[in-house]
Design an enzyme around this catalytic site. Structure first.
Site, PDB file in Angstrom:
ATOM      1  N   LYS A 174      18.447 -64.682 -77.650  1.00  7.01           N
ATOM      2  CA  LYS A 174      17.485 -64.470 -78.739  1.00  7.01           C
ATOM      3  C   LYS A 174      16.320 -63.619 -78.247  1.00  7.01           C
ATOM      4  O   LYS A 174      15.504 -64.058 -77.431  1.00  7.01           O
ATOM      5  CB  LYS A 174      16.926 -65.795 -79.260  1.00  7.01           C
ATOM      6  CG  LYS A 174      16.127 -65.615 -80.566  1.00  7.01           C
ATOM      7  CD  LYS A 174      15.265 -66.807 -80.892  1.00  7.01           C
ATOM      8  CE  LYS A 174      13.874 -66.680 -80.307  1.00  7.01           C
ATOM      9  NZ  LYS A 174      13.065 -65.554 -80.893  1.00  7.01           N
ATOM     10  N   GLU A 246       9.438 -68.620 -67.249  1.00  8.18           N
ATOM     11  CA  GLU A 246       8.539 -67.588 -66.712  1.00  8.18           C
ATOM     12  C   GLU A 246       7.408 -67.450 -67.718  1.00  8.18           C
ATOM     13  O   GLU A 246       7.599 -66.891 -68.799  1.00  8.18           O
ATOM     14  CB  GLU A 246       9.275 -66.262 -66.537  1.00  8.18           C
ATOM     15  CG  GLU A 246       8.404 -65.167 -65.947  1.00  8.18           C
ATOM     16  CD  GLU A 246       9.079 -63.810 -65.935  1.00  8.18           C
ATOM     17  OE1 GLU A 246       8.500 -62.882 -65.345  1.00  8.18           O
ATOM     18  OE2 GLU A 246      10.170 -63.672 -66.517  1.00  8.18           O
ATOM     19  N   CYS A 280       2.417 -60.436 -68.175  1.00  5.12           N
ATOM     20  CA  CYS A 280       1.990 -61.794 -67.810  1.00  5.12           C
ATOM     21  C   CYS A 280       1.305 -61.817 -66.451  1.00  5.12           C
ATOM     22  O   CYS A 280       0.508 -62.715 -66.167  1.00  5.12           O
ATOM     23  CB  CYS A 280       3.174 -62.757 -67.839  1.00  5.12           C
ATOM     24  SG  CYS A 280       4.526 -62.310 -66.736  1.00  5.12           S
ATOM     25  N   GLU A 380      -5.891 -66.159 -71.362  1.00  8.83           N
ATOM     26  CA  GLU A 380      -4.995 -65.019 -71.190  1.00  8.83           C
ATOM     27  C   GLU A 380      -5.067 -64.157 -72.461  1.00  8.83           C
ATOM     28  O   GLU A 380      -4.604 -64.554 -73.525  1.00  8.83           O
ATOM     29  CB  GLU A 380      -3.566 -65.475 -70.950  1.00  8.83           C
ATOM     30  CG  GLU A 380      -2.624 -64.332 -70.652  1.00  8.83           C
ATOM     31  CD  GLU A 380      -1.187 -64.788 -70.480  1.00  8.83           C
ATOM     32  OE1 GLU A 380      -0.367 -63.961 -70.064  1.00  8.83           O
ATOM     33  OE2 GLU A 380      -0.895 -65.960 -70.776  1.00  8.83           O
TER      34      GLU A 380
END
Length: 395
Positions: A174, A246, A280, A380
């Site tokens: 996906k 992750e 990231c 973040e």
């Protein structure tokens, strides 16, 4: 306008919901394609196809590793054939400059070649201890559900697919609903090279429905997810299957006064403004020795102000952010930074000049005089925003 389908049990299908997801070019705000959204029924059908492929027909799982490696090499060769098309798809679907998209595709095809060679090498082992023997055998996990984000659509897909296929697993994949086009092309390549029916299955749709089902289904043996920390935590709760995660980060660059000054500036630029800061592991914090801070910030701002923004196909220094929603999220963090007392040295606004008028562009932004309790330092942001903090060394 082209309408794309999902891929289940070796067939391209519209699915049962009849709903379509828009694929939007973030540089223009225009819909460039539509993709059929997978229902829960479609997702369960994809899981069942993968499970039948792995546990019943076993064609890919039981294939000789030499032959499986040859097919992976064929996939790599076919990706190379379509490299310009795949790179263009990621550029217009994701917003990254074309040269970066080309690098992603090139990295992806070499990833397949790496795993193709790896599975042709001898593996396993035999160990003797007190006249007893232990044997190590490498076996596939089973049905692997794989969920990827939108910041590296093609490369992230291959980083998950290549090793799983090399090991003989069957897959339900996906992609992010924001970036589906290069993944669909990759599955067309899988079909072109002749992967056995049911080995790879492609579903598309929201993480809150399709993703949740993949993560929770007892018929899935392993789930791998790249994305936000909050979603990763939700996948872990109550799950006993194998999990690979992750997740997000808030990465600092620590710079001392005796560092190579121009080299530090260059790597700080790359660290936060590469891929629009949508990484990231982006270097979204700079912690710098106080004695060189002013000089460093001035040079960094000079470089940031000179950056070009524009159509990704024209290879600007930076493209648009992934979506209007995400752009507004980044802009909201910028406003919080200003309100909390940080000094906005450059950028800090949506860029709407010329061809960028309708796209989701944000100028590279530098915040000075930041403290660790500020929202822009703690959270973040996932965009082209970097914060500056200082430290002193002992005499």
């Amino acid at each position: 306008m082209e309408i794309k389908k999902m891929y289940i049990d070796g067939e391209w299908t519209e699915g049962t919901s009849g709903k379509l997801i828009d694929s939007i070019n973030p540089a223009t705000g225009e819909v460039i394609a539509q993709v059929y959204e997978s229902s829960l029924e479609d997702t369960n059908r994809a899981i069942a196809a993968a499970r039948k492929s792995f546990y019943v027909t076993r064609e890919w799982r039981d294939m000789d590793s030499q032959q499986r490696g040859d097919i992976l090499l064929k996939i790599a060769d076919t990706i190379e054939k379509y490299l310009p098309e795949l790179a263009k798809l990621d550029a217009i679907d994701n917003g990254k400059p074309l040269r970066e998209a080309e690098g992603d595709v090139d990295d992806g095809l070499h990833t397949f070649r790496y795993y193709a060679s790896l599975i042709k090498a001898p593996c396993g082992g035999e160990y003797e201890l007190n006249s007893n023997f232990s044997y190590m055998v490498h076996e596939p996990v089973g049905v692997c559900a794989q969920i990827t984000p939108w910041n590296y659509p093609f490369l992230m897909a291959i980083w998950k697919l290549a090793p799983a296929l090399a090991a003989g697993n069957s897959i339900v994949f996906k992609p992010s609903s924001d970036t589906m086009l290069s993944t669909i092309k990759l599955f067309e390549i899988f079909e072109e090279v002749g992967l056995p029916k049911g080995t790879v299955n492609l579903v598309v749709g929201p993480g809150s429905t399709v993703g949740d089902l993949l993560a929770s289904s007892p018929d899935v043996d392993m789930v791998t997810f790249t994305g936000s920390t909050a979603v990763g935590q939700s996948i872990m709760r109550g799950n006993v299957k194998k999990i690979g995660l992750e997740l997000g980060g808030k990465s600092p660059n620590v710079i001392f006064a005796d560092a190579d000054f121009e080299g530090a500036v260059e790597w700080a630029m790359i660290g936060i403004f590469f891929n629009q800061g949508e990484v990231c592991s982006a270097g979204s914090r700079i912690i710098i020795e106080e004695s060189i801070k002013d000089k460093f910030v001035a040079r960094l701002a000079e470089r940031a102000n000179a950056m070009t923004l524009g159509n990704p196909l024209d290879n600007p220094d930076m493209g648009p952010l992934i979506s209007e929603k995400h752009m507004n999220r980044v802009l909201s963090y910028i406003e919080k930074g200003k309100a909390e007392g940080a000094t906005c040295v450059c950028g800090g606004f949506r860029y709407t000049e010329g061809e960028c008028a309708k796209g989701y562009f944000v100028r590279p932004t530098i915040f000075d005089n930041c403290t660790s309790d500020m929202t822009i330092v703690k959270e973040e942001i996932f965009g082209p925003v970097v914060t500056i903090q200082t430290f002193k060394t002992e005499e």
